[in-house]
Design a protein around this motif. Structure first.
Motif, PDB file in Angstrom:
ATOM      1  N   SER A   1       0.823  -1.207   0.000  1.00 36.75           N
ATOM      2  CA  SER A   1       0.000   0.000   0.000  1.00 36.75           C
ATOM      3  C   SER A   1       0.858   1.257   0.000  1.00 36.75           C
ATOM      4  CB  SER A   1      -0.912   0.011   1.229  1.00 36.75           C
ATOM      5  OG  SER A   1      -1.594   1.253   1.334  1.00 36.75           O
ATOM      6  N   ALA A   2       0.661   2.093  -0.984  1.00 35.76           N
ATOM      7  CA  ALA A   2       1.379   3.366  -1.027  1.00 35.76           C
ATOM      8  C   ALA A   2       1.011   4.240   0.153  1.00 35.76           C
ATOM      9  CB  ALA A   2       1.081   4.096  -2.334  1.00 35.76           C
ATOM     10  N   ASP A   3      -0.206   4.082   0.658  1.00 37.77           N
ATOM     11  CA  ASP A   3      -0.666   4.913   1.767  1.00 37.77           C
ATOM     12  C   ASP A   3       0.052   4.603   3.075  1.00 37.77           C
ATOM     13  OD1 ASP A   3      -2.471   6.243   0.176  1.00 37.77           O
ATOM     14  OD2 ASP A   3      -4.109   4.855   0.593  1.00 37.77           O
ATOM     15  N   ALA A   4       0.795   3.507   3.121  1.00 41.91           N
ATOM     16  CA  ALA A   4       1.535   3.155   4.334  1.00 41.91           C
ATOM     17  C   ALA A   4       2.851   3.918   4.439  1.00 41.91           C
ATOM     18  CB  ALA A   4       1.812   1.652   4.371  1.00 41.91           C
ATOM     19  N   PHE A   5       3.269   4.572   3.336  1.00 38.02           N
ATOM     20  CA  PHE A   5       4.536   5.304   3.314  1.00 38.02           C
ATOM     21  C   PHE A   5       4.253   6.807   3.311  1.00 38.02           C
ATOM     22  CE2 PHE A   5       5.289   1.202   1.367  1.00 38.02           C
ATOM     23  CZ  PHE A   5       6.487   0.793   1.931  1.00 38.02           C
ATOM     24  N   HIS A   6       5.052   7.558   4.066  1.00 36.48           N
ATOM     25  CA  HIS A   6       4.832   8.995   4.204  1.00 36.48           C
ATOM     26  C   HIS A   6       6.167   9.738   4.068  1.00 36.48           C
ATOM     27  CE1 HIS A   6       0.784   8.137   5.823  1.00 36.48           C
ATOM     28  NE2 HIS A   6       1.388   7.120   6.403  1.00 36.48           N
ATOM     29  N   PHE A   7       6.190  10.717   3.213  1.00 40.24           N
ATOM     30  CA  PHE A   7       7.352  11.585   3.066  1.00 40.24           C
ATOM     31  C   PHE A   7       6.936  12.988   3.510  1.00 40.24           C
ATOM     32  CE2 PHE A   7      10.412   9.035   0.618  1.00 40.24           C
ATOM     33  CZ  PHE A   7       9.625   7.940   0.297  1.00 40.24           C
ATOM     34  N   ASP A   8       7.639  13.528   4.503  1.00 43.32           N
ATOM     35  CA  ASP A   8       7.291  14.851   5.012  1.00 43.32           C
ATOM     36  C   ASP A   8       8.554  15.566   5.468  1.00 43.32           C
ATOM     37  OD1 ASP A   8       7.950  13.805   7.568  1.00 43.32           O
ATOM     38  OD2 ASP A   8       5.877  13.185   7.901  1.00 43.32           O
TER      39      ASP A   8
ATOM     40  N   GLU B   1       4.079   3.608  11.654  1.00 46.53           N
ATOM     41  CA  GLU B   1       4.520   4.476  12.756  1.00 46.53           C
ATOM     42  C   GLU B   1       6.039   4.561  12.886  1.00 46.53           C
ATOM     43  OE1 GLU B   1       3.875   0.394  14.709  1.00 46.53           O
ATOM     44  OE2 GLU B   1       3.119   1.554  13.000  1.00 46.53           O
ATOM     45  N   HIS B   2       6.775   3.976  11.971  1.00 45.92           N
ATOM     46  CA  HIS B   2       8.235   3.937  12.044  1.00 45.92           C
ATOM     47  C   HIS B   2       8.819   5.005  11.117  1.00 45.92           C
ATOM     48  CE1 HIS B   2       7.706   0.132  14.132  1.00 45.92           C
ATOM     49  NE2 HIS B   2       6.843  -0.201  13.169  1.00 45.92           N
ATOM     50  N   ARG B   3       9.870   5.698  11.587  1.00 43.59           N
ATOM     51  CA  ARG B   3      10.375   6.850  10.852  1.00 43.59           C
ATOM     52  C   ARG B   3      11.896   6.812  10.706  1.00 43.59           C
ATOM     53  NH1 ARG B   3       6.724  10.128   9.522  1.00 43.59           N
ATOM     54  NH2 ARG B   3       8.304  11.560   8.751  1.00 43.59           N
ATOM     55  N   LEU B   4      12.348   7.429   9.623  1.00 47.73           N
ATOM     56  CA  LEU B   4      13.767   7.655   9.375  1.00 47.73           C
ATOM     57  C   LEU B   4      13.953   9.106   8.956  1.00 47.73           C
ATOM     58  CD1 LEU B   4      14.738   4.539   7.212  1.00 47.73           C
ATOM     59  CD2 LEU B   4      15.583   5.015   9.521  1.00 47.73           C
ATOM     60  N   SER B   5      15.018   9.734   9.433  1.00 47.18           N
ATOM     61  CA  SER B   5      15.330  11.105   9.029  1.00 47.18           C
ATOM     62  C   SER B   5      16.100  11.080   7.712  1.00 47.18           C
ATOM     63  CB  SER B   5      16.177  11.778  10.103  1.00 47.18           C
ATOM     64  OG  SER B   5      17.461  11.169  10.169  1.00 47.18           O
ATOM     65  N   PRO B   6      16.117  12.200   6.988  1.00 37.95           N
ATOM     66  CA  PRO B   6      16.910  12.251   5.755  1.00 37.95           C
ATOM     67  C   PRO B   6      18.381  11.884   5.977  1.00 37.95           C
ATOM     68  CG  PRO B   6      15.391  14.084   5.796  1.00 37.95           C
ATOM     69  CD  PRO B   6      15.282  13.411   7.147  1.00 37.95           C
ATOM     70  N   PRO B   7      19.049  12.354   7.054  1.00 38.87           N
ATOM     71  CA  PRO B   7      20.436  11.934   7.256  1.00 38.87           C
ATOM     72  C   PRO B   7      20.585  10.425   7.464  1.00 38.87           C
ATOM     73  CG  PRO B   7      19.983  13.910   8.526  1.00 38.87           C
ATOM     74  CD  PRO B   7      18.673  13.429   8.003  1.00 38.87           C
ATOM     75  N   GLU B   8      19.602   9.777   8.117  1.00 35.62           N
ATOM     76  CA  GLU B   8      19.677   8.322   8.306  1.00 35.62           C
ATOM     77  C   GLU B   8      19.550   7.593   6.976  1.00 35.62           C
ATOM     78  OE1 GLU B   8      17.880   7.265  12.672  1.00 35.62           O
ATOM     79  OE2 GLU B   8      16.468   8.135  11.218  1.00 35.62           O
ATOM     80  N   ILE B   9      18.661   8.093   6.128  1.00 38.04           N
ATOM     81  CA  ILE B   9      18.512   7.475   4.810  1.00 38.04           C
ATOM     82  C   ILE B   9      19.778   7.667   3.986  1.00 38.04           C
ATOM     83  CG2 ILE B   9      17.157   7.448   2.682  1.00 38.04           C
ATOM     84  CD1 ILE B   9      14.879   8.730   4.359  1.00 38.04           C
TER      85      ILE B   9
END
Length: 311
Positions: free
Chosen positions: A259-266, A274-282
């Motif tokens: 599901s595309a709706d499970a991914f969020h870019f902000d 509910e799991h997140r990564l920052s741009p520097p981590e990526i």
């Protein structure tokens, strides 16, 4: 599959940075290989075109077998003389080593010594069957080149340990022209987890034409069978999350996400549920761990990314 969530990425410059961190230099173009199986002249012309496109920042290396380097030089020489400075100043090649490793390494050294029209071999890709073979071949491959050993998933633990001991890199095959060529999500995650634990950079190849896990034809033939294919966004986000400490079961669920709706870019980076990564981590994961994937198509992944509003 919808693109509603992905559309929000265009509302934030910071989110665009996160997308850039995920996609930069991601796709090694392998047009010579199935299912595209293009001739050398077409593959070289395509790579030249892609290097001059607005999406050139996503383009990585051109994948060529060592045995076809002479043919590559002829095709490169046949390109029109550039009329501007657009395009890559240096073409980066990743070459596949054949059965005669000693002869192929000699050819690679000779090629790089001559610097053929701005083209340089940056990495080698070698298919192996055992840790012993990794140690033997590592001793005769140039230390100045990145060497990716494609390891069998049935013994990837021992093989990745050998790769780490030799200071080399690993490679995983993530698909092919038939359903049996696609490894289970659990196998892919285990490979990535072991690479992360051993601090071994890796690349992937085959079956990653689409951003998200989904059903597609295995080849471009109209009568080709279809099946579920891994998504490259799934794979490379899973790698970044695993590197950041995600549990294996969750990473498997991420790899299975359709599901595309499970991914969020902000503005804070990238999230999966509910799991997140920052741009520097990526960016750190892409720079030193999850390096790239080989694809016989560059336009197909780009078209899909555009349809999801990631580009």
């Amino acid at each position: 599959m919808t693109s509603q969530t992905f559309q929000t990425v265009r509302n934030s410059a910071d989110a665009v940075d996160a997308v850039g961190a995920l996609l930069r230099d991601l796709i090694d173009y392998a047009g010579l290989f199935p299912p595209a199986s293009l001739d050398m002249a077409s593959s070289v012309a395509n790579y030249d075109t892609y290097s001059r496109s607005e999406w050139s920042w996503i383009l990585g290396r051109l994948v060529v077998p060592v045995a076809r380097l002479t043919e590559f030089k002829e095709a490169l020489a046949g390109l029109p003389t550039p009329t501007s400075v657009t395009g890559f100043s240096n073409w980066r090649l990743s070459v596949l080593v054949g059965s005669d490793v000693v002869a192929d390494i000699a050819h690679v050294r000779k090629f790089n010594a001559r610097s053929v029209r701005r083209a340089v071999i940056e990495s080698l890709e070698v298919k192996v069957a055992s840790p012993k073979e990794i140690r033997q071949l590592s001793g005769i491959t140039p230390t100045g080149l990145r060497v990716y050993f494609e390891v069998p998933l049935s013994s990837c633990g021992e093989c990745i340990t050998a790769v780490a001991d030799c200071g080399r890199r690993a490679k995983i095959r993530t698909g092919g022209e038939t359903a049996d060529k696609f490894p289970a999500p659990e196998s892919v995650v285990e490979f990535i987890r072991l690479c992360a634990a051993a601090n071994v950079p890796f690349k992937a190849t085959a079956g990653l034409h689409h951003p998200l896990r989904s059903v597609h034809r295995f080849t471009y033939q109209p009568d080709s069978p279809s099946g579920v294919m891994h998504g490259f966004v799934n794979v490379f986000l899973a790698a970044a999350f695993l590197r950041a400490g995600m549990e294996t079961k969750l990473a498997v669920q991420l790899l299975e996400e359709q599901s595309a709706d499970a991914f969020h870019f902000d503005a804070d980076g990238v999230g999966w549920r509910e799991h997140r990564l920052s741009p520097p981590e990526i960016a750190a994961a892409r720079r030193s761990f999850a390096v790239s994937f080989g694809s016989c198509s560059f336009t197909e992944p780009i078209d899909d990314l555009e349809s999801l509003r990631l580009l």
